[in-house]
Enzyme design. Sequence first.
Site, mmCIF file in Angstrom:
data_model
loop_
_atom_site.group_PDB
_atom_site.id
_atom_site.type_symbol
_atom_site.label_atom_id
_atom_site.label_comp_id
_atom_site.label_asym_id
_atom_site.label_seq_id
_atom_site.Cartn_x
_atom_site.Cartn_y
_atom_site.Cartn_z
ATOM 1 N N ASP A 17 33.697 37.002 46.718
ATOM 2 C CA ASP A 17 34.644 35.888 46.903
ATOM 3 C C ASP A 17 33.950 34.522 46.959
ATOM 4 O OD1 ASP A 17 36.448 38.004 47.328
ATOM 5 O OD2 ASP A 17 36.328 37.836 49.510
ATOM 6 N N GLU A 225 46.234 36.815 44.394
ATOM 7 C CA GLU A 225 45.359 36.266 45.436
ATOM 8 C C GLU A 225 44.273 35.422 44.770
ATOM 9 O OE1 GLU A 225 43.722 39.713 47.460
ATOM 10 O OE2 GLU A 225 42.557 40.319 45.702
#
Length: 330
Positions: A17, A225
């Site tokens: 991420d 997301e």
Amino acid sequence: MKDKEFRYLVPGDYMADPSVHVFGDRLYIYPSHDWESGVPENDNGDHFNMKDYHVFSTDDVMHGEVKDHGVILSVEKIPWAGRQLWDCDVAEKDGKYYLYFPLKDKNDIFRMGVAVANSPEGPFIPMPDPVRGSYSIDYAILKDGDDYYLYFGGLWGGQLQRYRDNKAIENPHLEDDDAPALPPRVARLSEDMLQFAEEPRPVIILDPVTGEPLKAGDNQRRFFEASWMHKYNGKYYFSYSTGDTHRICYAVGDNPYGPFTYKGCILTPVVGWTTHHSIVEYKGKWYLFHHDCVPSHGKTWLRSLKVCELEYDKEGNIITIEGSASSNQA
Ligand code: FUB
């Protein structure tokens, strides 16, 4: 034709991420820190049981040293902590650095925390409480002039389906396939960077043919997301993961709030269930930071940080990059 070059940035550890920014003349990477916690895998993402963050920096993305500045925040330092430090992002204002992080509180609800530092290398000191009115996951910040915009949201384990009009609902659910998809959210930050300056607004992604919002059943294109926002030639490029179809896609608009018109796929699936990225310009080149699970042999909770160059065509379209699931990348 020359093969595209990919680089694993932190071969000795599992990082995912990536949120990436240039502060001063260096490039700083703020990833999630995966580890083998032993929590079984499920659709809520309980296996992503991260407990701290590191920051890395470099001045040569593809070939230079990637410096690990160590732990900058850990879960035991956060007074309201339950569990799971997921994707964070960092912004600079007036010489201070603000780290925005999602963490489940003691009731297992994701909230946004803020931690503050005097340097991009931390350490970051957490505020005592989460941000008022915050929810869901995957915070990403755009600095635009003097304003800072925070994008967020994530389905399934990211809990976005628990909210409508910024309020928790009694019966959390996704929309029917024919209804507009649940949108990510955006809110301008307050002057002191510690709260929302306004109620979060929906980020609408339009179908380029019909002009209507993408539908909930359009799994190949709708938001799931991993929001990211960058600007290119004066346009606003909102990019995101499609989750259960494992693509990074993007949509383009004329201002930070949108609406954004769907444009295409930036990254086809990588090895591993999740895909998550950031896009940044450094020293005249554009880069796609992302992660995959090739080094962990497909363990989806043990992800490795990766980078490659990103290119645009003459019309400003991003040229699709083939992810590790369908290529022979090392
Ligand atoms: O790292 C935990 C979660 O996995 C992130 O918040 C999502 O974007 C996905 O990458």
